[in-house]
Design a protein around this motif. Structure first.
Motif, PDB file in Angstrom:
ATOM      1  N   LYS A 161      -7.367   7.399 -13.384  1.00 34.12           N
ATOM      2  CA  LYS A 161      -6.768   8.163 -14.486  1.00 34.12           C
ATOM      3  C   LYS A 161      -7.589   9.413 -14.776  1.00 34.12           C
ATOM      4  O   LYS A 161      -7.055  10.505 -14.993  1.00 34.12           O
ATOM      5  N   ALA A 162      -8.917   9.234 -14.810  1.00 31.16           N
ATOM      6  CA  ALA A 162      -9.791  10.372 -15.092  1.00 31.16           C
ATOM      7  C   ALA A 162      -9.687  11.408 -13.981  1.00 31.16           C
ATOM      8  O   ALA A 162      -9.676  12.627 -14.230  1.00 31.16           O
ATOM      9  N   LYS A 163      -9.583  10.909 -12.712  1.00 30.91           N
ATOM     10  CA  LYS A 163      -9.460  11.830 -11.583  1.00 30.91           C
ATOM     11  C   LYS A 163      -8.153  12.609 -11.665  1.00 30.91           C
ATOM     12  O   LYS A 163      -8.114  13.830 -11.434  1.00 30.91           O
ATOM     13  N   PHE A 164      -7.044  11.892 -11.998  1.00 30.93           N
ATOM     14  CA  PHE A 164      -5.754  12.580 -12.138  1.00 30.93           C
ATOM     15  C   PHE A 164      -5.797  13.597 -13.276  1.00 30.93           C
ATOM     16  O   PHE A 164      -5.308  14.723 -13.134  1.00 30.93           O
ATOM     17  N   LYS A 165      -6.393  13.177 -14.407  1.00 31.85           N
ATOM     18  CA  LYS A 165      -6.477  14.089 -15.553  1.00 31.85           C
ATOM     19  C   LYS A 165      -7.243  15.352 -15.191  1.00 31.85           C
ATOM     20  O   LYS A 165      -6.831  16.471 -15.510  1.00 31.85           O
ATOM     21  N   GLN A 166      -8.373  15.154 -14.473  1.00 37.31           N
ATOM     22  CA  GLN A 166      -9.186  16.304 -14.083  1.00 37.31           C
ATOM     23  C   GLN A 166      -8.418  17.213 -13.115  1.00 37.31           C
ATOM     24  O   GLN A 166      -8.425  18.447 -13.263  1.00 37.31           O
ATOM     25  N   ALA A 167      -7.753  16.592 -12.128  1.00 35.04           N
ATOM     26  CA  ALA A 167      -6.996  17.380 -11.153  1.00 35.04           C
ATOM     27  C   ALA A 167      -5.833  18.105 -11.824  1.00 35.04           C
ATOM     28  O   ALA A 167      -5.564  19.281 -11.536  1.00 35.04           O
ATOM     29  N   ASN A 168      -5.139  17.417 -12.741  1.00 30.03           N
ATOM     30  CA  ASN A 168      -4.013  18.029 -13.447  1.00 30.03           C
ATOM     31  C   ASN A 168      -4.481  19.191 -14.310  1.00 30.03           C
ATOM     32  O   ASN A 168      -3.816  20.226 -14.398  1.00 30.03           O
ATOM     33  N   GLU A 169      -5.627  18.989 -14.979  1.00 35.92           N
ATOM     34  CA  GLU A 169      -6.164  20.077 -15.810  1.00 35.92           C
ATOM     35  C   GLU A 169      -6.499  21.294 -14.952  1.00 35.92           C
ATOM     36  O   GLU A 169      -6.230  22.430 -15.337  1.00 35.92           O
ATOM     37  N   LYS A 170      -7.100  21.048 -13.764  1.00 32.05           N
ATOM     38  CA  LYS A 170      -7.414  22.170 -12.870  1.00 32.05           C
ATOM     39  C   LYS A 170      -6.138  22.861 -12.408  1.00 32.05           C
ATOM     40  O   LYS A 170      -6.062  24.098 -12.350  1.00 32.05           O
ATOM     41  N   TYR A 171      -5.091  22.041 -12.051  1.00 34.23           N
ATOM     42  CA  TYR A 171      -3.828  22.617 -11.597  1.00 34.23           C
ATOM     43  C   TYR A 171      -3.185  23.464 -12.696  1.00 34.23           C
ATOM     44  O   TYR A 171      -2.747  24.589 -12.454  1.00 34.23           O
ATOM     45  N   GLN A 172      -3.156  22.896 -13.932  1.00 40.18           N
ATOM     46  CA  GLN A 172      -2.561  23.625 -15.055  1.00 40.18           C
ATOM     47  C   GLN A 172      -3.357  24.885 -15.381  1.00 40.18           C
ATOM     48  O   GLN A 172      -2.795  25.911 -15.789  1.00 40.18           O
ATOM     49  N   THR A 173      -4.695  24.778 -15.206  1.00 43.61           N
ATOM     50  CA  THR A 173      -5.534  25.965 -15.449  1.00 43.61           C
ATOM     51  C   THR A 173      -5.158  27.085 -14.478  1.00 43.61           C
ATOM     52  O   THR A 173      -5.055  28.258 -14.854  1.00 43.61           O
ATOM     53  N   LYS A 174      -4.970  26.705 -13.194  1.00 48.71           N
ATOM     54  CA  LYS A 174      -4.577  27.704 -12.203  1.00 48.71           C
ATOM     55  C   LYS A 174      -3.183  28.251 -12.490  1.00 48.71           C
ATOM     56  O   LYS A 174      -2.925  29.457 -12.307  1.00 48.71           O
ATOM     57  N   GLU A 175      -2.252  27.395 -12.945  1.00 52.19           N
ATOM     58  CA  GLU A 175      -0.909  27.850 -13.314  1.00 52.19           C
ATOM     59  C   GLU A 175      -0.989  28.859 -14.451  1.00 52.19           C
ATOM     60  O   GLU A 175      -0.312  29.892 -14.446  1.00 52.19           O
ATOM     61  N   GLN A 176      -1.834  28.546 -15.444  1.00 54.40           N
ATOM     62  CA  GLN A 176      -2.008  29.473 -16.561  1.00 54.40           C
ATOM     63  C   GLN A 176      -2.648  30.775 -16.085  1.00 54.40           C
ATOM     64  O   GLN A 176      -2.318  31.870 -16.563  1.00 54.40           O
ATOM     65  N   GLU A 177      -3.586  30.622 -15.126  1.00 52.86           N
ATOM     66  CA  GLU A 177      -4.229  31.820 -14.567  1.00 52.86           C
ATOM     67  C   GLU A 177      -3.191  32.699 -13.872  1.00 52.86           C
ATOM     68  O   GLU A 177      -3.230  33.939 -13.967  1.00 52.86           O
ATOM     69  N   LEU A 178      -2.218  32.045 -13.143  1.00 50.16           N
ATOM     70  CA  LEU A 178      -1.138  32.803 -12.515  1.00 50.16           C
ATOM     71  C   LEU A 178      -0.328  33.580 -13.551  1.00 50.16           C
ATOM     72  O   LEU A 178      -0.037  34.771 -13.390  1.00 50.16           O
ATOM     73  N   LYS A 179       0.045  32.876 -14.642  1.00 50.41           N
ATOM     74  CA  LYS A 179       0.832  33.533 -15.701  1.00 50.41           C
ATOM     75  C   LYS A 179       0.064  34.700 -16.298  1.00 50.41           C
ATOM     76  O   LYS A 179       0.628  35.774 -16.537  1.00 50.41           O
TER      77      LYS A 179
END
Length: 994
Positions: A161-179
């Protein structure tokens, strides 16, 4: 087996065991403080010591609850709760733990069970044996996790769960960076899709780069034109400047030529000033000589007059000195008398000191007499105080015993107050139990009525069938008659089946059993309450000795009387403590007074001796004073008068000596001044003559020089006044010559450089250059603006392109990880997590073993099984238990079991848990099972089956302890721990019968 009468303390054994381990009782109905016996004396300390063996190690744990005890001084003080846990390591080293939090952690890690879990799988408290059986999946999971050690699966789930949360946060961070990058690019697009947006931006960049190339080629051409015009303008500006300079210099040359005559006059003036400058030393010397002659002409008469005045002053001083010396004989006589009187001044001081000593001796004699009187008075006062203290101490001899009796009563009151709280809780519980019993009775009566009605309806249905089957010539199945003249009426049939009647009977039986269990429990509680209340009432009446209290007095009245009595006793005890404190102070004061009495007696003797000494000293000093007074001069009454006379003589003698010395000094000064002034007058006269000769010679030389230069002395004076202008005039002439030469040189140079060229048209050239520069600037601004846009957007394009490539890979990984996390967390359709799936397997194995016991206990009727339905949430899915009823041929919830059935199922489950857990490698060991009551709800057959099962596990490294009032158990179980109640105490007796 643990046996004993009701209220003897059987459950207290389990409470003590649970309290020793977990700091709380088995049923959670009593606190640690309530474990203290009501019959313990105020000085006896309450504690529980539990010795147990676990995994071949012996542990001893001892706990003391919070309690109030009476100390040796009779005061009641609070002792806080504490613990002591001891054991030995394999090497024999003894370990001890004395901190409550540390002991809790140790027990939790040792047993892998909390207190709540302990009472679900090892110790089944009275009335709570079905806790684990009826627990939901979430509660079972917590217990089974500790028992089977499945924390690893939970930790693995949390890690994923922690690994998924960390990976999801990184993915969302990159998505926000794209925006953010897309917003920063300031690029208008109709789409928000990053990939489409990226393609449109790339096309825009290609178009703008081509336009930049065109503009840069045009800029090169425009810059070359601007540079050519700039060079042309510089050349024309240089020519125009030179033409303007030539015109200005020609004007300067004409101005300088007009000043030629003025320059000649200045040159002649310079020649005259230089001649006058040469005569300056001679003029200065003459002026100096004349000034000094004028000074001497004034100074010589002044010095002569000073000389005459000093001669007169010296003559007068000599006359005054002669008169002063005529008084020398009188002064010597005064000096002689002064010395005689000074020698006798010490006698005055001696007499004065003797009188001071005499007065001090009188004062000391008087002070000693006063101290003697005061000490005698103090002795009388001390004797009076000692007599009063003795009387007070005699009166308080019995107060200490009274204080102890009161302290004992206060401790008893504290216990009774705690007992009253317990009785109030019991009364409230009885009221609740009675309400539940009334409800259960009504429900049982309703169910009985319903079952009877259904039975009657079913009988009517069978009767209707008999009536319908009657026919002439056929025998009646009831009476055998072949004729049926009056058959019964056929009533309208209702749809009632035997299953409905069985179900109603089962419901009725269950409710009747529930009512019986509640009635039994209520009766036991009622009996226990009445016993406790009777004891409480008896103790209150004995303690307070109130005549208006009887055995029928209500609890509230007893509590009120007890608290009122406690308040009164507190006040009496406080007053008694004050009295004892006062007596202690008086006793200490008595000791101090006795010491002071000895001191005052000694002081009386001391002061008496001092009076005799001071009286003798006074007589001696009086005699000495009379002798010294006879030696003093009679003309001077006291020392002050004699000292004033001596002081007067000293002043006269000193004044005479000072005046004589002043006259002698003044005379010498006057004579010396007279000689000095005579010398000065002669020197000044000689100097005057020399200066007159020098002045005459200088005047002659100066006249001759003026004649030779054809100048007068007046003209010379005028020229000398202007000599300071000489340097300025010379500089002015030199500057003129320099300017004239410079201007002529510049004129020639500029004339050659111009070479007769005309004045250029600068305005035309400047306007052309400005237009060319404006075009260059405009073009540069356009190129810069577009270049900045292209550069920024190119940077954004590259970043977006890089992120999109990375995000495509990350999204695939994240989706797979999300599916895995949802699956092992129980968020799928089955709502069954990975750990619960593992525990479900373990529980299934436990159920197989439990069913072997349960089938035997219920004659093959019941089996425990997992509920396969998906619950509302994870907490109610996966570990829920059902019971399969062989009689009904279907499953139902374990919550529908009766009290006796639930006890059998819980017993089988608890035994199975112990067996299965000990088979598992790494699991904890459950080596004991304790059951408090519950056997009374079983019928004879079920009881015998349960007993046989318990006896069958003997010798399997497991111990089973039970509490029960059932006679069959007491007669068939050989190992018994008997609780024997004798008066106020209970004792244990171990019995073994084969």
């Amino acid at each position: 087996m643990i046996t004993g009468p009701t209220g003897s303390g059987k459950t207290t054994i389990f409470d003590g065991m649970c309290y020793a381990l977990f700091n709380e009782t088995s049923g959670k109905k009593r606190s640690g403080a309530q474990l203290r016996s009501d019959f313990a004396s105020p000085q006896d300390e309450t504690s529980v010591e539990f010795v147990f063996e676990h995994q071949n190690k012996t542990y001893t744990i001892k706990r003391w609850p919070k309690q109030f005890l009476t100390g040796k001084n009779g005061k009641v003080h609070e002792k806080k709760a504490k613990v002591e846990l001891t054991y030995r390591e394999l090497d024999g080293e003894k370990k001890a733990i004395t901190k409550i939090p540390e002991a809790k952690r140790f027990i939790d890690e040792l047993l892998h069970l909390t207190a709540e879990q302990f009472t679900k799988v090892i110790l089944l408290p009275q009335g709570q044996f079905r806790n684990f059986l009826a627990a939901d999946s979430g509660e079972k999971e917590t217990v089974l996790r500790n028992l089977f050690g499945s924390e690893l699966f939970e930790q693995w789930t949390d890690l994923l769960k922690a690994k998924f949360k960390q990976a999801n946060e990184k993915y969302q961070t990159k998505e926000q960076e794209l925006k953010n990058l897309m917003e920063q690019a300031d690029f208008a697009s109709e789409t928000e899709a990053p990939a489409v947006w990226q393609t449109e931006l790339k096309q825009w960049l290609t178009t703008k780069n081509e336009q930049l190339a065109e503009w840069q080629a045009e800029l090169i051409t425009k810059k070359q034109l601007s540079e050519d015009l700039q060079q042309q303008l510089l050349t024309e500006q240089e020519l125009a400047t030179k033409i303007t300079q030539l015109a200005t210099i020609n004007e300067q040359l004409m101005t300088l030529e007009t000043k030629q005559t003025e320059q000649e006059q200045i040159k002649a003036q310079i020649v005259s000033l230089k001649w006058a400058q040469k005569q300056q030393p001679l003029v200065d010397e003459l002026r100096k000589t004349q000034r000094e002659l004028a000074t001497l002409a004034q100074k010589i008469p002044e010095k002569s007059e000073q000389q005459r005045l000093e001669q007169q002053r010296a003559k007068q001083l000599a006359t005054d000195l002669a008169k002063q010396r005529e008084n020398a004989a009188n002064i010597e006589q005064q000096r002689y008398e002064m010395q005689n009187l000074s020698a006798k001044l010490g006698l005055y001081q001696e007499v004065k000191e003797l009188f001071v000593q005499l007065n001090e001796a009188k004062q000391k004699e008087q002070q000693s007499l006063e101290k003697y009187t005061t000490a005698n008075t103090k002795i009388a006062e001390i004797n009076e105080q000692l007599a009063q203290i003795k009387l007070a101490l005699n009166d308080g001899a019995d107060l200490e015993q009274e204080k102890y009796r009161m302290a004992t009563k206060l401790v008893e009151i504290t216990k009774l107050d705690q007992k009253s709280s317990d009785l109030q809780q019991r009364a409230a519980k009885l009221k609740t139990d009675n309400e539940e019993l009334v409800k259960a009775t009504k429900a049982a009566e309703t169910a009985t009525t319903k079952a009877r009605a259904l039975e009657n309806e079913l009988a009517q249905i069978y009767l209707n069938k008999f009536i319908q089957q009657l026919s002439a010539g056929k025998p009646c199945p009831v009476c055998g008659s072949l004729e049926h003249p009056h058959p019964g009426e056929i009533h309208s049939e209702t749809q009632i089946s035997e299953a409905d009647v069985k179900k109603a009977r089962a419901t009725m039986n269950k409710l009747v059993q529930t009512k019986a269990a509640l009635a039994s429990s209520y009766a036991e509680r009622q009996t226990e309450y009445e016993k406790q209340f009777t004891e409480f009432s008896k103790k209150v009446r004995e303690l307070t000795a109130k005549d208006d209290l009887t055995a029928k007095s209500e609890l509230a009245e007893l509590v009120t009387v007890l608290r009122k009595f406690a308040h009164e006793l507190d006040q009496k005890h406080a007053n008694l403590v004050q009295k004892l404190a006062f007596l202690a102070e008086q006793k200490a004061k008595q000791s101090e007074l006795e010491k002071e009495l000895v001191q005052q007696t000694e002081l009386v003797e001391t002061f008496k001796t001092q009076q005799q000494e001071y009286r003798l000293q006074k007589q001696t000093l009086t005699t000495k004073c009379a002798e010294k007074q006879q030696q003093l001069p009679r003309e001077y009454a006291d020392q002050n008068t004699a000292e004033k006379q001596v002081e007067l003589w000293q002043k006269d003698i000193l004044a005479y000596e000072q005046q004589t010395q002043q006259l002698e000094t003044a005379l010498k000064t006057a004579e010396q001044a007279q000689l000095t002034l005579a010398t000065e007058v002669k020197s000044l006269t000689d100097r005057q003559q020399t200066l007159l000769e020098t002045s005459t010679a200088l005047q002659t030389e100066l006249n001759e020089n003026c004649t030779l230069a054809n100048k007068t002395l007046t003209k010379l004076e005028e020229l000398l006044a202007k000599v300071d202008e000489l340097e300025t005039l010379e500089e002015k002439v030199a500057k003129y010559q320099q300017e004239l030469a410079t201007v002529k040189g510049q004129t020639m140079t500029l004339t050659a450089q111009i070479a007769q060229r005309p004045m250029p048209k600068l305005e035309q050239t400047s306007e052309k250059l400005a237009q060319a520069k404006e075009k260059v600037t405009q073009l540069q601004e356009k190129i810069s603006a577009l270049t900045l846009q292209v550069t920024l957007k190119q940077g954004v394009y590259e970043k977006v392109h890089k992120i999109l490539l990375a995000q495509a890979d990350k999204l695939a990984e994240l989706s797979q990880l999300k599916e895995l996390v949802d699956a092992i967390s129980g968020k799928g359709e089955q709502k069954l997590g990975f750990e619960r799936y593992i525990l479900q397997t373990y529980l299934q194995e436990v159920l197989v073993t439990a069913n072997e016991r349960l089938t035997q206990l219920t004659n093959g009727r019941y089996e425990l099984c997992l509920n396969e339905e998906i619950g509302r949430g994870a907490s109610s899915t996966g570990l829920e238990l059902d019971i399969y009823d062989e009689h009904a041929g279907k499953r139902r919830s374990v919550h529908t079991l009766s009290g006796g059935e639930s006890f059998l199922a819980a017993l089988a489950l608890a035994l199975a848990l112990g067996e299965v857990i000990q088979k598992k490698s790494g699991g904890i060991q459950i080596e004991a099972l304790f059951v408090d009551e519950g056997f009374g709800s079983l019928d004879q057959n079920a009881l015998q089956s349960a007993l046989e099962i318990l006896q069958s596990i003997e010798g399997q490294n497991r111990m089973v302890g039970i509490i029960s009032h059932v006679t069959e158990l007491q007669t068939q179980l050989p190992y018994q721990l008997q609780v024997v109640a004798t008066g106020e105490r209970s004792t244990l007796r171990y019995r073994t019968e084969r």
